[in-house]
Design an enzyme around this catalytic site. Structure first.
Site, short mmCIF file in Angstrom:
data_model
loop_
_atom_site.label_atom_id
_atom_site.label_comp_id
_atom_site.label_asym_id
_atom_site.label_seq_id
_atom_site.Cartn_x
_atom_site.Cartn_y
_atom_site.Cartn_z
N GLU A 164 -75.79 -28.92 8.71
CA GLU A 164 -77.04 -29.13 7.97
C GLU A 164 -78.07 -29.67 8.95
OE1 GLU A 164 -76.64 -31.53 4.36
OE2 GLU A 164 -74.67 -30.66 4.00
N GLU A 177 -68.68 -34.31 2.89
CA GLU A 177 -68.93 -35.73 2.64
C GLU A 177 -67.83 -36.40 1.81
OE1 GLU A 177 -73.08 -35.45 1.34
OE2 GLU A 177 -73.61 -36.15 3.33
C1 GAL Z 1 -76.38 -33.96 2.91
C2 GAL Z 1 -75.44 -33.36 1.90
C3 GAL Z 1 -76.10 -32.31 1.05
C4 GAL Z 1 -77.42 -32.82 0.56
C5 GAL Z 1 -78.28 -33.19 1.71
C6 GAL Z 1 -79.60 -33.77 1.29
O1 GAL Z 1 -75.94 -35.21 3.28
O2 GAL Z 1 -74.33 -32.79 2.53
O3 GAL Z 1 -75.27 -31.99 -0.01
O4 GAL Z 1 -77.22 -33.93 -0.23
O5 GAL Z 1 -77.66 -34.19 2.46
O6 GAL Z 1 -80.35 -32.94 0.52
#
Ligand code: GAL
Length: 957
Positions: free
Chosen positions: A482, A412
């Site tokens: 993620e 990010e």
């Molecule tokens: C993503 C980020 C993580 C965490 C997650 C939400 O956007 O990469 O570090 O913030 O969202 O828990």
């Protein structure tokens, strides 16, 4: 910027040695400088002069901190932790930081061990200091550095004394580096990883690079160890004795996460012997598919932050090992080291136990997104040296780990030329691995197309290579770096993602967000989250979004994930009496597993035995015949359970550990579970009506007693304490039902009794359930009948008006005496389940206490439902009640109300009362993943629709 103090300057370091491969041991002596250090905290960076670094400084008036450790977790006098997700907790004016810049001066005195060699040099290694450090030894300044989760070394041999050396560190919480470290986690300053003094024999290697490749066609490994000084490389098991820089090709078994084959070797160069652990493997993209050793691999991954509820990111080896063993035991085969390189010992464990690793750079500038990315360091050439330093320190430190298959630039950071420079440097230095970065949709710098939190529909489109966007990107493999936000109850929808990964070759799995809740031990709240430590800006419990609770107990989400990603599928075969077994491993055949069958009638095991399954190769399926079913009592529901367990002990679990399971129904037409109850007639008398074992309030029609048990508040219930996924994230485009439910008043439904009547053998109660201020509601009819010993309740629900939202739940709730603490049920278990988190619930007979039914989410919320319940018994050991249902129902039992659960912010807010509140649900709304990702899939919505369900209550004892 040159006029700025060193900690605000963008330059990464001064006086450090070039980065190099990290290794845990060699025959050169090492001295750990971990332990108690003298410590002084100042509120600003310039509050104290540098006299503390002088060799004769008297620190007897100082406090003490443990190293490794974060000072903010070592006593209130040292400040406190602070949590923000995206926002910088200071004004954004890069590279400047606030004047209020907590500064920790650290001092450590040490003697050299008696056998420390007189010849040679020495290196001081600091494995992790947040956010920066300036370092002195015996009064001489060595230099300074930024880059919190990166190793830094200084040459110190010329300064060492046999006795009474003084190492001094000045650590500032904030530095220019903080702008590059805006990861979603606690801000935790301190010397949080090891400090070590390493002896360097005269002429010892500065660095070495183990190139160990695998060619799956001939089945050979290629080995070449490059080293900056000449030496020899020996791998006795392979009969190899090579000069450094010399290549050899030999038949080998490759390294993979499933079969982490390591060959022990040794590098001897310049008077040092360094043990090597060599894993031969290849990783590349071929025909748009990510492959290792010639085969497509599927990531069953998690994002892992380093976290311990008392020690923050200062993890000991036992905790790292616990993480790896827990991952392996839950069928996880991959880790993304979000969002920084982990302690290097963790990678040793990944090599040993077998986990594919995406090793990520210590880099995130997310807070600039709030500012439309103005001033983003990755797009500003002045920061490029700092970015390249981070790339180099990542790759150089970790390059000899076979487990590392992708380098990730960071997380990010938006887009910018600095990222391209990092990618180019990495590719040049290590062409043997792939490059990952999620934040640039053009994929200009990456070898895989990576995304976070896309919907199932979008993943499917990407899987079909039908996604819009650059043509070159469509040819890349796809990973979800993620997905499935494991915050609170959930994540829902895992199984539906897994089906896409297994269907589309391009979809190579993903990494659940995230491994562990970062709840810090708190004197009042049990585990604290953002805001519990007096922070000015914080993001609440968004930091508790893991598959493990802070104490590393697996949450139901992890149990679900284990089932969803199980590497063997066991399903009903096409013909009755058969099982379809599919080997979903990437590499292994099934020889390492033993299979068993058991035959259950109404949840009781009638017979069991070993089950012969051929040692199918990876990717193969077979139909396997079940044995002749044993005779089961008439009218019972019969089911086979087939399990795959480890045949032998492994490093991470003993023989017998369950890897996969499936259930195969054996009854073709199950008998109805509830019979009509007739015979008894309602007997009205004054203000009470008696029907069989029940006594009712004649005016409201509510049951007051059931046999000897008092009953309170039986009525229709639609409310659940919204989960984090119900509440949703503000940036999510989908409707957020949690807030909408509350806005519409579903948490304060009104119950109007429209009529209580008796006719024949039935007591009928009609009511309307609706929130104030709205013109929609539910018409509810309760019909009670009895045979004299049991009561049957038939509930009919008809929605009225236009319901603009799905219902949280639909069922009845009632209060019973809290003494009914023993729970036995036949249904789904043993853990909680919701419509889209139910893969791990298996049919059986289960028991628990009421306390044992609760799931301890750090922020209390709906939890603990047990699915597919055929019957349930609650008792105090002698008296109680048995409850049956048609269709099967969900139950939730707790000693607080839903309203109390909803109001609680932390676990200790929930205090058991003297009523056992029991929810018997016909249906539940799904869970989804909207606390960061997509909401509930349409098939798991609980839309308001006509419904009918029946329950039967039999007093026991
Ligand atoms: C993503 C980020 C993580 C965490 C997650 C939400 O956007 O990469 O570090 O913030 O969202 O828990």
């Amino acid at each position: 910027m040159s006029a700025l103090p060193w900690y605000e300057d963008v330059s990464p370091d001064r006086g450090t040695l070039p980065p190099r491969a990290w290794y845990a041991r060699s025959d050169a002596p090492a001295l750990s400088l971990n332990g108690d250090w003298a410590f002084r905290l100042s509120p600003t960076a310039g509050a104290e002069d540098e006299s503390f670094a002088a060799a004769d400084f008297d620190a007897s008036g100082w406090g003490t901190v443990a190293v490794p450790g974060h000072w903010v977790l070592q006593g209130k006098e040292f400040g406190g932790p602070a949590y923000t997700n995206v926002l910088y907790p200071f004004p954004v004016d890069p590279p400047r930081v606030p004047a209020e810049n907590p500064t920790g001066d650290h001092l450590r005195r040490f003697d050299l061990p008696a056998d420390w060699p007189a010849e040679g040099g020495a290196v001081l290694r600091l494995d992790g200091v947040e956010s920066c450090a300036r370092v002195w030894l015996n009064g001489t300044e060595l230099g300074d550095f930024k880059g919190s989760r990166l190793a830094h070394e200084f040459a110190v041999g010329h300064l060492l004394e046999a006795r009474d050396n003084v190492l001094a560190l000045r650590v500032h919480q904030w530095s220019s580096g903080s702008y590059l470290e805006d990861q979603d986690q606690w801000w935790l300053p301190g010397v949080f990883r090891d400090v070590t003094l390493l002896h360097r024999p005269e002429g010892a290697p500065g660095d070495f690079f183990v190139h160990a490749s695998y060619d799956h066609v001939p089945g050979t490994g290629g080995l070449r160890v490059d080293c900056d000084v000449p030496g020899r490389v020996r791998v006795p098991e392979l009969g190899l004795d090579l000069a450094t820089g010399e290549s050899a090709t030999v038949p080998v078994e490759p390294w993979s996460a499933e079969v982490p084959r390591l060959y022990e070797g040794e590098l001897t160069a310049g008077g040092e012997r360094i043990p090597l652990r060599i894993g031969f493997r290849s990783v590349y993209v071929e025909d748009g598919v990510l492959k290792a050793n010639g085969r497509r691999i599927l990531f069953r991954g998690v994002n892992r932050h380093e976290f311990h509820p008392e020690r923050g990111r200062a993890l000991d080896l036992a905790t790292m090992r616990e993480d790896v063993e827990l991952m392996k035991r839950h069928n996880i085969n991959a880790v993304r080291t979000s969002h920084y390189p982990p302690h290097p010992a963790f990678l040793d464990l990944c090599d040993t136990y077998g986990l594919w690793v995406i090793d990520e750079g210590d880099l995130e500038t997310h807070g600039f997104e709030e500012l439309a990315w103005r001033g983003n360091p990755v797009d500003d050439a002045r920061w490029t040296p700092a970015l390249l330093d981070r790339a180099a320190r990542l790759v150089e430190r970790d390059k000899n780990h076979p487990s590392v298959v992708l380098w990730s630039l960071g997380n990010e950071c938006g887009t910018g030329a600095g990222l391209t420079a990092m990618a180019e440097w990495i590719r040049d230095r290590d062409p043997s691995r792939l490059v990952h970065y999620e934040g640039d949709r053009s994929c200009a710098d990456t070898d895989v197309y990576s995304r976070m939190y896309p919907s199932h529909a979008e993943v499917e489109e990407i899987g079909r290579r039908a996604d819009e966007g650059p043509e070159a990107r469509r040819r890349l493999p796809f990973v979800l770096c993620e997905y499935a936000h494991a915050m609170g109850n959930g994540p829902g929808g895992l199984a539906a993602y897994q089906r896409l990964f297994e269907r589309y070759e391009r979809c190579q799995g993903g990494f659940v967000w995230e491994w562990i809740d970062h709840g810090l031990v708190h004197p009042v709240h049990g585990h604290g989250y953002g805001g519990d430590f007096g922070e000015e800006l914080h993001d609440g419990n968004f930091v508790c979004d893991g598959l493990l609770f802070p104490d590393r107990t697996p949450s139901p989400g992890l149990v679900e994930y284990k089932k969803v990603i199980e590497p063997v599928r066991i399903a009903p075969g096409e013909e009755p009496g058969t099982v379809a077994v599919t080997n979903g491993h990437d590499v292994s055949d099934l020889a390492h597993l033993a299979f068993t069958w058991s035959f259950l009638a109404d949840g009781e095991v009638l017979a069991e035995g070993p089950f012969e399954v051929p040692a199918l190769a990876a990717g193969q399926s077979a139909r396997v015949d079940l044995p002749e079913p044993p005779a089961s009592p008439a009218g019972t529901e019969a089911v086979w359970t087939v399990r795959a367990v480890l045949a032998h002990d492994t490093a991470w679990a003993p023989a017998g550990h369950e890897v996969a399971w499936g259930q195969i129904p054996a009854t073709t037409a199950p008998a109805p579970r509830l019979r009509a109850l007739t015979g008894a007639r309602p007997a009205p008398a004054a203000d009470r009506t008696t029907l069989g074992p029940g006594v009712f309030d004649a005016r409201t029609g509510e049951p007051l007693t059931l046999g000897a048990l008092p009953v309170t508040g039986l009525r229709l219930d639609v409310w659940r304490a919204p989960t984090d996924n119900d509440e949703g994230a503000p940036w999510q485009p989908d409707v957020r039902y949690g807030p909408l439910w509350r806005e519409l008043g579903l948490h304060r439904m009104r119950h109007r009794t429209d009529g209580v009547s008796t006719a024949g053998d039935t007591l009928t109660v009609r009511s309307r359930v609706a929130p104030a201020a709205r013109d929609f509601g539910l018409g509810v009819t309760y019909r009670w009948t009895s045979d004299g010993t049991a009561l049957r309740l038939d509930v009919e629900v008809v929605p009225e008006g236009g319901w603009p939202v799905p219902l949280p739940r639909l069922g009845v709730r009632l209060g019973l005496p809290a003494a009914l603490d023993r729970v036995v049920w036949y249904g789904g278990g043993p853990g909680e389940a919701y419509p889209d988190t139910r893969a791990a619930a298996r049919l059986g007979r289960w028991e628990s206490t009421v306390a044992g039914l609760q799931t301890p989410y750090v922020r209390p919320q709906e939890n603990g439902a047990r699915i597919d319940t055929r019957w349930l018994e609650l008792s105090d050991g002698s008296a109680g009640v048995r409850i049956g249902g048609e269709p099967a129902f969900w139950f939730t039992a707790r000693r607080w109300t839903t309203e109390q659960l909803d109001a609680a912010a932390h676990r200790p807010d929930l205090v058991p009362g003297d009523t056992l509140w029991l929810n018997l649900d016909h249906a539940q709304h799904g869970i989804g993943s909207q606390s960061c990702g997509p909401g509930v899939l349409p098939g798991h919505r609980l839309d308001a629709a006509p419904a009918a369900f029946s329950l039967a209550f039999t007093p026991l004892g």
